[in-house]
Design a protein around this motif. Structure first.
Motif, PDB file in Angstrom:
ATOM      1  N   VAL A 100     -22.245  10.809  12.544  1.00 47.58           N
ATOM      2  CA  VAL A 100     -20.819  11.104  12.603  1.00 47.58           C
ATOM      3  C   VAL A 100     -20.482  12.009  13.783  1.00 47.58           C
ATOM      4  CG1 VAL A 100     -20.407  10.871  10.109  1.00 47.58           C
ATOM      5  CG2 VAL A 100     -21.033  13.091  11.037  1.00 47.58           C
ATOM      6  N   LYS A 101     -19.256  11.885  14.213  1.00 48.97           N
ATOM      7  CA  LYS A 101     -18.645  12.823  15.148  1.00 48.97           C
ATOM      8  C   LYS A 101     -17.667  13.620  14.291  1.00 48.97           C
ATOM      9  CE  LYS A 101     -15.397  13.053  18.983  1.00 48.97           C
ATOM     10  NZ  LYS A 101     -14.569  12.287  19.918  1.00 48.97           N
ATOM     11  N   TYR A 102     -17.709  14.956  14.390  1.00 50.23           N
ATOM     12  CA  TYR A 102     -16.811  15.744  13.548  1.00 50.23           C
ATOM     13  C   TYR A 102     -16.429  17.068  14.190  1.00 50.23           C
ATOM     14  CZ  TYR A 102     -20.709  18.793  12.361  1.00 50.23           C
ATOM     15  OH  TYR A 102     -21.753  19.676  12.437  1.00 50.23           O
ATOM     16  N   GLN A 103     -15.343  17.611  13.680  1.00 47.32           N
ATOM     17  CA  GLN A 103     -14.922  18.969  14.011  1.00 47.32           C
ATOM     18  C   GLN A 103     -14.432  19.598  12.709  1.00 47.32           C
ATOM     19  OE1 GLN A 103     -11.201  19.770  16.224  1.00 47.32           O
ATOM     20  NE2 GLN A 103     -12.469  21.045  17.562  1.00 47.32           N
ATOM     21  N   GLY A 104     -14.979  20.771  12.377  1.00 46.03           N
ATOM     22  CA  GLY A 104     -14.595  21.470  11.162  1.00 46.03           C
ATOM     23  C   GLY A 104     -13.784  22.709  11.482  1.00 46.03           C
ATOM     24  N   LYS A 105     -12.670  22.897  10.760  1.00 44.12           N
ATOM     25  CA  LYS A 105     -11.782  24.042  10.996  1.00 44.12           C
ATOM     26  C   LYS A 105     -11.464  24.748   9.682  1.00 44.12           C
ATOM     27  CE  LYS A 105      -9.124  21.090  13.460  1.00 44.12           C
ATOM     28  NZ  LYS A 105      -7.891  20.567  13.999  1.00 44.12           N
ATOM     29  N   LEU A 106     -11.103  26.007   9.803  1.00 47.02           N
ATOM     30  CA  LEU A 106     -10.625  26.785   8.662  1.00 47.02           C
ATOM     31  C   LEU A 106      -9.115  26.642   8.564  1.00 47.02           C
ATOM     32  CD1 LEU A 106     -12.756  30.004   9.298  1.00 47.02           C
ATOM     33  CD2 LEU A 106     -13.229  28.147   7.679  1.00 47.02           C
TER      34      LEU A 106
ATOM     35  N   ASP B  64     -17.358  24.528  13.457  1.00 42.91           N
ATOM     36  CA  ASP B  64     -18.459  23.646  13.823  1.00 42.91           C
ATOM     37  C   ASP B  64     -17.900  22.357  14.410  1.00 42.91           C
ATOM     38  OD1 ASP B  64     -21.050  22.721  14.148  1.00 42.91           O
ATOM     39  OD2 ASP B  64     -21.379  22.243  12.041  1.00 42.91           O
ATOM     40  N   ALA B  65     -18.650  21.775  15.338  1.00 41.68           N
ATOM     41  CA  ALA B  65     -18.272  20.487  15.929  1.00 41.68           C
ATOM     42  C   ALA B  65     -19.535  19.830  16.470  1.00 41.68           C
ATOM     43  CB  ALA B  65     -17.251  20.680  17.048  1.00 41.68           C
ATOM     44  N   ASN B  66     -19.557  18.498  16.441  1.00 41.94           N
ATOM     45  CA  ASN B  66     -20.701  17.768  16.956  1.00 41.94           C
ATOM     46  C   ASN B  66     -20.249  16.366  17.336  1.00 41.94           C
ATOM     47  OD1 ASN B  66     -23.289  16.536  17.360  1.00 41.94           O
ATOM     48  ND2 ASN B  66     -24.179  18.107  16.030  1.00 41.94           N
ATOM     49  N   GLU B  67     -20.758  15.861  18.462  1.00 39.60           N
ATOM     50  CA  GLU B  67     -20.395  14.526  18.939  1.00 39.60           C
ATOM     51  C   GLU B  67     -21.195  13.428  18.252  1.00 39.60           C
ATOM     52  OE1 GLU B  67     -18.007  13.454  21.287  1.00 39.60           O
ATOM     53  OE2 GLU B  67     -17.270  15.484  20.994  1.00 39.60           O
ATOM     54  N   GLN B  68     -22.453  13.715  17.868  1.00 38.25           N
ATOM     55  CA  GLN B  68     -23.304  12.723  17.201  1.00 38.25           C
ATOM     56  C   GLN B  68     -24.259  13.455  16.274  1.00 38.25           C
ATOM     57  OE1 GLN B  68     -25.368  10.095  19.871  1.00 38.25           O
ATOM     58  NE2 GLN B  68     -23.513   9.038  20.453  1.00 38.25           N
ATOM     59  N   ALA B  69     -23.827  13.678  15.048  1.00 35.10           N
ATOM     60  CA  ALA B  69     -24.641  14.410  14.091  1.00 35.10           C
ATOM     61  C   ALA B  69     -25.186  13.470  13.023  1.00 35.10           C
ATOM     62  CB  ALA B  69     -23.819  15.512  13.434  1.00 35.10           C
ATOM     63  N   PRO B  70     -26.530  13.336  12.941  1.00 36.50           N
ATOM     64  CA  PRO B  70     -27.087  12.574  11.828  1.00 36.50           C
ATOM     65  C   PRO B  70     -27.148  13.474  10.602  1.00 36.50           C
ATOM     66  CG  PRO B  70     -28.844  13.281  13.302  1.00 36.50           C
ATOM     67  CD  PRO B  70     -27.541  13.752  13.891  1.00 36.50           C
TER      68      PRO B  70
ATOM     69  N   ASP C  14     -12.034  16.646  10.977  1.00 37.61           N
ATOM     70  CA  ASP C  14     -11.692  15.395  11.640  1.00 37.61           C
ATOM     71  C   ASP C  14     -13.033  14.700  11.821  1.00 37.61           C
ATOM     72  OD1 ASP C  14      -8.942  15.987  11.941  1.00 37.61           O
ATOM     73  OD2 ASP C  14      -9.378  17.196  13.707  1.00 37.61           O
ATOM     74  N   VAL C  15     -13.193  13.509  11.242  1.00 39.54           N
ATOM     75  CA  VAL C  15     -14.497  12.838  11.228  1.00 39.54           C
ATOM     76  C   VAL C  15     -14.359  11.395  11.697  1.00 39.54           C
ATOM     77  CG1 VAL C  15     -16.470  12.172   9.804  1.00 39.54           C
ATOM     78  CG2 VAL C  15     -15.191  14.240   9.240  1.00 39.54           C
ATOM     79  N   THR C  16     -15.299  10.960  12.524  1.00 37.71           N
ATOM     80  CA  THR C  16     -15.445   9.557  12.886  1.00 37.71           C
ATOM     81  C   THR C  16     -16.823   9.120  12.416  1.00 37.71           C
ATOM     82  OG1 THR C  16     -14.064   9.821  14.856  1.00 37.71           O
ATOM     83  CG2 THR C  16     -15.497   7.890  14.788  1.00 37.71           C
ATOM     84  N   LEU C  17     -16.878   8.062  11.604  1.00 37.12           N
ATOM     85  CA  LEU C  17     -18.163   7.522  11.162  1.00 37.12           C
ATOM     86  C   LEU C  17     -18.642   6.546  12.227  1.00 37.12           C
ATOM     87  CD1 LEU C  17     -20.414   7.175   9.080  1.00 37.12           C
ATOM     88  CD2 LEU C  17     -19.006   5.447   7.958  1.00 37.12           C
ATOM     89  N   ILE C  18     -19.657   6.943  12.973  1.00 35.02           N
ATOM     90  CA  ILE C  18     -20.172   6.126  14.061  1.00 35.02           C
ATOM     91  C   ILE C  18     -21.032   4.991  13.516  1.00 35.02           C
ATOM     92  CG2 ILE C  18     -21.614   6.140  16.142  1.00 35.02           C
ATOM     93  CD1 ILE C  18     -20.784   9.145  16.444  1.00 35.02           C
ATOM     94  N   ASP C  19     -21.958   5.333  12.614  1.00 35.24           N
ATOM     95  CA  ASP C  19     -22.875   4.334  12.066  1.00 35.24           C
ATOM     96  C   ASP C  19     -23.568   4.924  10.852  1.00 35.24           C
ATOM     97  OD1 ASP C  19     -24.248   1.942  11.835  1.00 35.24           O
ATOM     98  OD2 ASP C  19     -25.521   2.242  13.593  1.00 35.24           O
ATOM     99  N   PHE C  20     -24.248   4.094  10.085  1.00 32.92           N
ATOM    100  CA  PHE C  20     -25.099   4.580   9.015  1.00 32.92           C
ATOM    101  C   PHE C  20     -26.206   3.579   8.739  1.00 32.92           C
ATOM    102  CE2 PHE C  20     -21.899   2.135   6.718  1.00 32.92           C
ATOM    103  CZ  PHE C  20     -22.608   1.490   5.717  1.00 32.92           C
TER     104      PHE C  20
END
Length: 172
Positions: free
Chosen positions: A62-68, A75-81, A131-137
């Motif tokens: 996933v690509k995600y950004q976490g906010k309060l 936290d944020a990551n472009e490609q997090a397994p 905000d999340v994008t599911l890239i693959d699984f």
């Protein structure tokens, strides 16, 4: 020993309807109380994905950004397994509702996030916004098989050296 029987008066049809209405009202109140008392995630589809959704035993990319609540990015990551079953319950629930290529906005109440624990930059009792994008699984078995193949290729590459096999030594 003797048993005394007491005759019961029959219930009128009007009384029977009141009994059913009362039971239905009681059930409706119980359901409303249960729904209101159960914390739920906020789940908004920004862009619909395609195909199946991941299961609890899958590993997602996933690509995600976490906010309060105040907009602070924690936290944020472009490609997090990540393994679906090993994230906080609210995030896990959201992942199992996503589809490949989809983009989503998720709000996780504290009860389905970190609860009363402070974790890194996340204060205790925080609502989490993602905000999340599911890239693959992939299934866990597929990921293990891919890892084994990569390890075998690395071992074969190390055995042959950078330029292939060394030349044979001349025989006397």
């Amino acid at each position: 020993m003797s048993v005394t029987t007491v005759p019961l008066r029959p219930v009128s049809k009007g009384g029977l309807w009141l009994l059913w209405i009362g039971l239905a009202a009681l059930a409706a109140v119980a359901i409303a109380f249960a729904v209101r008392g159960t914390p739920r995630i906020g789940f908004e589809v920004v862009k619909e994905g395609t195909g199946e959704s991941p299961t609890q035993s899958d590993i997602v990319l996933v690509k995600y950004q976490g906010k309060l609540d105040d907009g602070t990015v924690f936290d944020a990551n472009e490609q997090a397994p990540m393994q679906v079953a090993q994230v906080v319950p609210g995030f896990s629930e959201a992942l199992t509702r996503m589809k490949k290529g989809g983009e989503y906005k998720i709000t996780i109440p504290p009860q389905l996030g970190y609860g009363d624990r402070a974790v890194g930059p996340i204060p205790a009792g925080s609502t989490l916004h993602f905000d999340v994008t599911l890239i693959d699984f992939r299934s866990e078995a597929e990921v293990r098989a891919m890892q084994q193949m990569m390890q075998q290729q690395q071992m074969q590459g190390a055995q042959s050296g950078p330029g292939g096999a060394p030349p044979a030594a001349p025989q006397p």
